[in-house]
Write a protein that holds these residues in place. Structure first.
Motif, mmCIF file in Angstrom:
data_model
loop_
_atom_site.group_PDB
_atom_site.id
_atom_site.type_symbol
_atom_site.label_atom_id
_atom_site.label_comp_id
_atom_site.label_asym_id
_atom_site.label_seq_id
_atom_site.Cartn_x
_atom_site.Cartn_y
_atom_site.Cartn_z
ATOM 1 N N PHE A 11 -9.248 1.916 3.863
ATOM 2 C CA PHE A 11 -8.866 1.433 5.184
ATOM 3 C C PHE A 11 -9.975 1.694 6.197
ATOM 4 O O PHE A 11 -10.316 0.823 6.996
ATOM 5 C CB PHE A 11 -7.560 2.082 5.651
ATOM 6 C CG PHE A 11 -7.070 1.485 6.924
ATOM 7 C CD1 PHE A 11 -6.354 0.301 6.910
ATOM 8 C CD2 PHE A 11 -7.356 2.064 8.136
ATOM 9 C CE1 PHE A 11 -5.932 -0.282 8.084
ATOM 10 C CE2 PHE A 11 -6.943 1.494 9.314
ATOM 11 C CZ PHE A 11 -6.223 0.313 9.293
ATOM 12 N N PRO A 17 -5.033 8.357 -5.260
ATOM 13 C CA PRO A 17 -4.663 7.075 -4.668
ATOM 14 C C PRO A 17 -4.583 7.133 -3.131
ATOM 15 O O PRO A 17 -5.034 6.213 -2.458
ATOM 16 C CB PRO A 17 -3.298 6.780 -5.284
ATOM 17 C CG PRO A 17 -3.342 7.464 -6.603
ATOM 18 C CD PRO A 17 -4.120 8.727 -6.352
ATOM 19 N N LEU A 18 -4.055 8.227 -2.587
ATOM 20 C CA LEU A 18 -3.950 8.345 -1.134
ATOM 21 C C LEU A 18 -5.328 8.421 -0.484
ATOM 22 O O LEU A 18 -5.612 7.737 0.501
ATOM 23 C CB LEU A 18 -3.112 9.563 -0.741
ATOM 24 C CG LEU A 18 -2.952 9.798 0.760
ATOM 25 C CD1 LEU A 18 -2.271 8.602 1.432
ATOM 26 C CD2 LEU A 18 -2.159 11.064 1.021
ATOM 27 N N LEU A 63 0.824 -1.206 0.000
ATOM 28 C CA LEU A 63 0.000 0.000 0.000
ATOM 29 C C LEU A 63 0.861 1.261 0.000
ATOM 30 O O LEU A 63 0.655 2.166 -0.795
ATOM 31 C CB LEU A 63 -0.934 -0.024 1.210
ATOM 32 C CG LEU A 63 -2.036 1.002 1.257
ATOM 33 C CD1 LEU A 63 -2.948 0.860 0.054
ATOM 34 C CD2 LEU A 63 -2.836 0.822 2.535
ATOM 35 N N LEU A 110 -0.470 2.079 -7.541
ATOM 36 C CA LEU A 110 -1.878 1.825 -7.251
ATOM 37 C C LEU A 110 -2.668 3.089 -7.554
ATOM 38 O O LEU A 110 -2.389 4.144 -7.000
ATOM 39 C CB LEU A 110 -2.065 1.441 -5.775
ATOM 40 C CG LEU A 110 -1.477 0.106 -5.349
ATOM 41 C CD1 LEU A 110 -1.608 -0.061 -3.845
ATOM 42 C CD2 LEU A 110 -2.167 -1.036 -6.071
ATOM 43 N N ALA A 169 -6.001 1.142 -4.897
ATOM 44 C CA ALA A 169 -5.490 1.555 -3.581
ATOM 45 C C ALA A 169 -6.557 1.354 -2.522
ATOM 46 O O ALA A 169 -6.267 0.892 -1.407
ATOM 47 C CB ALA A 169 -5.042 3.017 -3.623
ATOM 48 N N ALA A 170 -7.792 1.672 -2.842
ATOM 49 C CA ALA A 170 -8.889 1.493 -1.880
ATOM 50 C C ALA A 170 -9.100 0.017 -1.567
ATOM 51 O O ALA A 170 -9.291 -0.362 -0.404
ATOM 52 C CB ALA A 170 -10.174 2.118 -2.423
ATOM 53 N N THR A 207 -6.871 -2.456 -1.892
ATOM 54 C CA THR A 207 -5.707 -2.924 -1.145
ATOM 55 C C THR A 207 -5.787 -2.482 0.302
ATOM 56 O O THR A 207 -5.487 -3.252 1.223
ATOM 57 C CB THR A 207 -4.404 -2.411 -1.790
ATOM 58 O OG1 THR A 207 -4.371 -2.843 -3.154
ATOM 59 C CG2 THR A 207 -3.177 -2.933 -1.062
ATOM 60 N N ALA A 208 -6.202 -1.243 0.543
ATOM 61 C CA ALA A 208 -6.337 -0.741 1.907
ATOM 62 C C ALA A 208 -7.430 -1.484 2.661
ATOM 63 O O ALA A 208 -7.288 -1.774 3.854
ATOM 64 C CB ALA A 208 -6.629 0.756 1.893
ATOM 65 N N ASP A 216 -6.573 5.026 -7.716
ATOM 66 C CA ASP A 216 -7.547 5.233 -6.649
ATOM 67 C C ASP A 216 -8.298 3.963 -6.240
ATOM 68 O O ASP A 216 -8.301 3.595 -5.073
ATOM 69 C CB ASP A 216 -8.520 6.349 -7.010
ATOM 70 C CG ASP A 216 -9.153 6.180 -8.385
ATOM 71 O OD1 ASP A 216 -8.832 5.205 -9.091
ATOM 72 O OD2 ASP A 216 -9.976 7.028 -8.760
ATOM 73 N N ALA A 263 -6.921 5.065 -0.607
ATOM 74 C CA ALA A 263 -6.334 4.160 0.386
ATOM 75 C C ALA A 263 -6.872 4.448 1.781
ATOM 76 O O ALA A 263 -7.235 3.537 2.524
ATOM 77 C CB ALA A 263 -4.819 4.277 0.365
ATOM 78 N N VAL A 280 0.976 3.495 -3.366
ATOM 79 C CA VAL A 280 0.371 4.829 -3.359
ATOM 80 C C VAL A 280 1.417 5.882 -3.697
ATOM 81 O O VAL A 280 1.140 6.830 -4.419
ATOM 82 C CB VAL A 280 -0.310 5.116 -2.002
ATOM 83 C CG1 VAL A 280 -0.675 6.577 -1.865
ATOM 84 C CG2 VAL A 280 -1.553 4.252 -1.849
#
Length: 152
Positions: free
Chosen positions: A121, A113-114, A31, A43, A48-49, A51-52, A45, A117, A35
């Motif tokens: 999460f 992406p951040l 992650l 990753l 990343a989401a 994966t988080a 958006d 993520a 990101v």
């Protein structure tokens, strides 16, 4: 006296015996590096989401040090008055309302992406917390099944 340690993969584990802490570690590193996106793979958006979300599920299963982010999210929600009944600053806001809000943000907001993520999460912590038997538990149960198949 000799102690024998068996390091065998659970039946059906694709990658071998990673363990829940190992899965949490692998997903956390993936992650962060994904990101940041300075390597060969990045990753976006939605990945990343996802994966988080998987990482949050692994963190919850691993416990110990990995439970700290989950506790942080819980404290943040308590600070906002979620689950405090009619005495909360926003009135009676339950976890299901927060879960629905997260889904709405996923569907309507433009994400980096951040941001994806972070939101993934938070969803990984909130959705299963709404309770078993709810629609919100289904993604967490699927994520746990996938992680178990991979090696957790």
């Amino acid at each position: 006296m000799t102690t024998t340690v068996t390091v065998a993969a659970p039946a059906g584990a694709l990658l071998g015996a990673l363990g829940t802490g190992g899965v949490a570690l692998v997903l956390a590193v993936m992650l962060v590096l994904g990101v940041r996106g300075r390597g060969r793979l990045k990753l976006n958006d939605n990945p990343a989401a996802i994966t988080a979300f998987l990482a949050a599920t692994a963190f919850s299963a691993a416990g110990k040090l990995w439970a700290s982010p989950e506790q942080f999210v819980g404290q943040g929600l308590s600070g906002l008055g979620v689950g405090q009944g009619p005495n909360g600053p926003f009135g009676n806001v339950g976890l299901a309302a927060v879960a629905t809000l997260i889904l709405i943000v996923f569907l309507f907001a433009t994400m980096t992406p951040l941001f994806g993520a972070v939101l993934g999460f938070i969803a990984g912590v909130i959705w299963p917390a709404v309770g078993p038997g709810t629609i919100w538990a289904i993604p967490a149960e699927l994520a746990a099944a996938v992680l178990t198949m991979v090696g957790g």
